[in-house]
Design an enzyme around this catalytic site. Structure first.
Site, mmCIF file in Angstrom:
data_model
loop_
_atom_site.group_PDB
_atom_site.id
_atom_site.type_symbol
_atom_site.label_atom_id
_atom_site.label_comp_id
_atom_site.label_asym_id
_atom_site.label_seq_id
_atom_site.Cartn_x
_atom_site.Cartn_y
_atom_site.Cartn_z
ATOM 1 N N CYS A 27 -14.388 -18.925 25.306
ATOM 2 C CA CYS A 27 -14.578 -17.725 26.135
ATOM 3 C C CYS A 27 -14.716 -16.548 25.165
ATOM 4 O O CYS A 27 -13.925 -16.423 24.220
ATOM 5 C CB CYS A 27 -13.395 -17.533 27.082
ATOM 6 S SG CYS A 27 -13.248 -18.911 28.236
ATOM 7 N N CYS A 38 -11.713 -14.177 24.256
ATOM 8 C CA CYS A 38 -10.403 -14.789 24.001
ATOM 9 C C CYS A 38 -10.246 -15.165 22.538
ATOM 10 O O CYS A 38 -11.119 -15.825 21.960
ATOM 11 C CB CYS A 38 -10.233 -16.026 24.887
ATOM 12 S SG CYS A 38 -8.682 -16.889 24.610
ATOM 13 N N GLY A 90 -5.273 -23.365 24.818
ATOM 14 C CA GLY A 90 -5.871 -24.578 25.374
ATOM 15 C C GLY A 90 -6.191 -24.514 26.850
ATOM 16 O O GLY A 90 -5.817 -23.573 27.552
ATOM 17 N N GLU A 91 -6.916 -25.537 27.306
ATOM 18 C CA GLU A 91 -7.289 -25.645 28.711
ATOM 19 C C GLU A 91 -6.525 -26.838 29.294
ATOM 20 O O GLU A 91 -6.842 -28.003 29.011
ATOM 21 C CB GLU A 91 -8.813 -25.855 28.805
ATOM 22 C CG GLU A 91 -9.335 -26.309 30.150
ATOM 23 C CD GLU A 91 -8.928 -25.410 31.335
ATOM 24 O OE1 GLU A 91 -9.083 -24.192 31.268
ATOM 25 O OE2 GLU A 91 -8.435 -25.976 32.329
ATOM 26 N N HIS A 151 -12.872 -13.651 36.007
ATOM 27 C CA HIS A 151 -13.429 -12.664 35.066
ATOM 28 C C HIS A 151 -14.814 -12.120 35.374
ATOM 29 O O HIS A 151 -15.270 -11.202 34.689
ATOM 30 C CB HIS A 151 -13.420 -13.202 33.625
ATOM 31 C CG HIS A 151 -12.093 -13.707 33.173
ATOM 32 N ND1 HIS A 151 -10.909 -13.057 33.433
ATOM 33 C CD2 HIS A 151 -11.739 -14.832 32.485
ATOM 34 C CE1 HIS A 151 -9.904 -13.738 32.921
ATOM 35 N NE2 HIS A 151 -10.371 -14.826 32.357
ATOM 36 N N ASN A 192 -6.827 -7.367 26.090
ATOM 37 C CA ASN A 192 -6.023 -7.216 24.875
ATOM 38 C C ASN A 192 -6.930 -7.441 23.683
ATOM 39 O O ASN A 192 -7.504 -8.512 23.538
ATOM 40 C CB ASN A 192 -4.895 -8.254 24.856
ATOM 41 C CG ASN A 192 -3.941 -8.034 26.015
ATOM 42 O OD1 ASN A 192 -3.450 -6.933 26.224
ATOM 43 N ND2 ASN A 192 -3.705 -9.079 26.801
#
Ligand code: SAH
Length: 372
Positions: free
Chosen positions: A126, A129, A184-185, A240, A315
Site C-alpha cells: 500500500c 504504508c 502484515g495482512e 481508504h 502518519n
C-alpha cells in the site's frame, strides 16, 4: 544457549488444544487423564503465565521432568522496547530465525489495545504504508503470534491484573482488546491467525471475547466471509478510497478485488450478528481522498451496511509521498459521514514520537539493511 531456550525442543506456547492433546497422549500413562493434563497445562500457560514445567505443581513430578526434556514454553524475546510520551509502548521482537517484528501496546482510560503482527513485512505494498515498503519475509506461526501477546503480559506484569479485569476502574494497564493491525495482512496468513484467535478466545485461558479481537484486512475478499464465520471476531476493512482509480493506487490489492467486489461481499455474503458493524479504516491524505465528494461517495457506498468509519490522520514517515489532511478538512469530511448516522471517530495518532502509529511499523532489521 540455556536449555530453556533450546530450539531443539518443541515450543508448546501457541499450539492448539488438539495438538497439545496428541503430544501429551504420548506421555501420560493413563489415557483417561490426557484431557485433564491438557486443561492443567492450559491453565498454567494461559492463566498463570508459567514458562517452565517445573512450576506446574499439580502435575506429577515424573511427568513434569519428562515434559521439560522435550518441550518448552517460550515467549518471544524483546530486543527493544520504546515508551512514547503518551504511554504507547512499542516492542521489537527478535524471532528464532533472527527476523524482527513489532507489536504496540496502546493504553487508554476506557480500554487498552494490543496491536499485533501477523507477518514479517507485508506483500501488499500500500503506497502510504511504511510496513508495505518492507518485503514479506514470511508468515508468522501461531506460536509467534501468541508469543507476542504472552511476552507483553510478562513485561507489563499483567497475569495478576488480568484476573481482576472485571473489577478494574481504569483499563490503562491491562489489555482489553487485540487488533491484528501490526505488520502484515492477517487474511493472507489465515490458518495460523485462526489458530491464534482460537487460543486468544479460549474461555479457560486468555478469554478474550470475539468482540474484543479485530482482524484488519486490506480486502482479501474470499477470506473475509470465511474469517467472519469460522473465527467470529470483528472485521475491519482498510478502505481508504471510494473510487477504483484512487484505491488501485493506494491499496494495489484493489486491482484483484475491486470496490464493487469488496463492498458486495460485505453486504451480501457476510451475515452480521446482533448490533455488529463492519469497521472501515480511512486514512486522510491531503488532496488524494479527502474531498467532500469523497465523503458523499463513501456514504453512498456503505448505504445499507451497518458500519463505522475510523478516520485516521495520515502518519508520515521518511520517504513517503503523502501529507496529512488538515484538521478542518478531516472535520468537514467527518461531519458529512456523521450526518448519514454512521459513527465516524477521528483516530488520535498514538506513539508518533517512537514511530509506533498506524502504518509506521517496519522492523529495524529491514531498516538497517535498507541503509547499508
Ligand atoms: N494489512 C492489514 C493490517 C494492517 S492494519 C490492513 O491493511 O488492514 C494497519 C492499518 O493502518 C491499516 O488500516 C492501514 O491502512 C493503516 N495505515 C497504514 N499506513 C498508515 C499511515 N502511514 N498512516 C495512517 N494509517 C496507516
Amino acid at each position: 544457549m540455556s536449555s530453556k531456550t533450546n530450539p531443539q525442543r518443541l515450543n508448546v506456547l501457541g499450539l492448539g488444544r488438539d495438538q497439545l492433546f496428541s503430544l501429551i497422549a504420548d506421555f501420560e500413562t493413563q489415557p483417561k487423564k490426557v484431557s485433564m493434563r491438557v486443561n492443567q497445562l492450559w491453565s498454567w500457560i494461559y492463566c498463570h503465565g508459567i514458562s517452565s514445567f517445573d512450576n506446574m505443581t499439580n502435575i506429577d513430578k515424573n511427568l513434569r521432568e519428562k515434559l521439560e526434556k522435550v518441550f518448552r514454553i517460550s515467549r518471544l524475546s524483546i530486543e527493544k522496547k520504546e515508551v512514547s510520551n503518551d504511554g504507547t509502548t512499542k516492542y521489537l521482537f527478535c524471532l528464532e530465525d533472527q527476523s524482527k517484528i513489532e507489536t504496540v501496546f496502546i493504553p487508554e482510560e476506557t480500554r487498552s489495545t494490543l496491536c499485533i503482527s501477523s507477518q514479517v513485512g507485508c506483500t501488499l505494498s500500500c503506497s502510504f504504508c511504511h510496513t508495505g515498503t518492507q518485503k514479506l519475509v514470511r508468515n508468522l506461526s501461531s506460536q509467534e503470534i501468541i508469543g507476542q501477546v504472552i511476552a507483553v503480559y510478562d513485561d507489563l506484569g499483567l497475569w495478576e491484573k488480568m484476573k481482576n479485569e472485571r473489577c478494574q476502574s481504569s483499563y490503562f494497564d491491562i489489555i482489553t482488546n487485540i487488533v491484528f493491525m501490526g505488520m502484515g495482512e492477517p487474511l493472507l496468513n489465515y490458518e495460523e491467525v485462526k489458530k491464534a484467535c482460537n487460543i486468544l478466545m479460549d474461555n479457560k485461558g486468555l478469554d478474550f471475547s470475539r468482540r474484543r479481537i479485530t482482524l484488519s484486512t486490506a480486502g482479501i475478499v474470499p477470506k473475509i466471509k470465511m474469517a467472519h464465520e469460522e473465527i467470529g471476531c470483528m472485521i475491519a476493512v482498510s478502505l481508504h478510497a471510494t473510487e477504483d482509480k484512487t484505491r488501485d493506487m493506494l491499496v494495489p490489492i484493489n486491482k484483484k478485488w475491486n470496490l464493487e467486489q469488496l463492498i458486495g461481499a460485505l453486504k451480501n455474503d457476510v451475515k452480521l450478528r446482533n448490533s455488529e458493524r463492519v469497521t472501515f479504516e480511512y486514512v486522510m491524505l491531503d488532496g488524494v481522498n479527502d474531498t467532500n465528494d469523497d465523503a458523499h461517495r463513501l456514504v453512498k457506498l456503505l448505504k445499507g451496511l451497518p458500519s463505522k468509519v475510523n478516520l485516521i490522520p495520515f502518519n508520515s514517515w521518511t520517504g513517503s509521498q503523502y501529507k496529512r489532511s488538515n484538521k478542518d478538512r478531516i472535520k468537514a469530511f467527518r461531519d458529512i459521514i456523521i450526518k448519514s448516522r454512521l459513527p465516524s471517530p477521528i483516530r488520535k495518532p498514538r506513539g508518533e514520537d517512537i514511530m509506533a502509529a498506524c502504518g509506521q511499523l517496519k522492523s529495524s532489521s529491514a531498516k538497517e539493511k535498507a541503509s547499508i
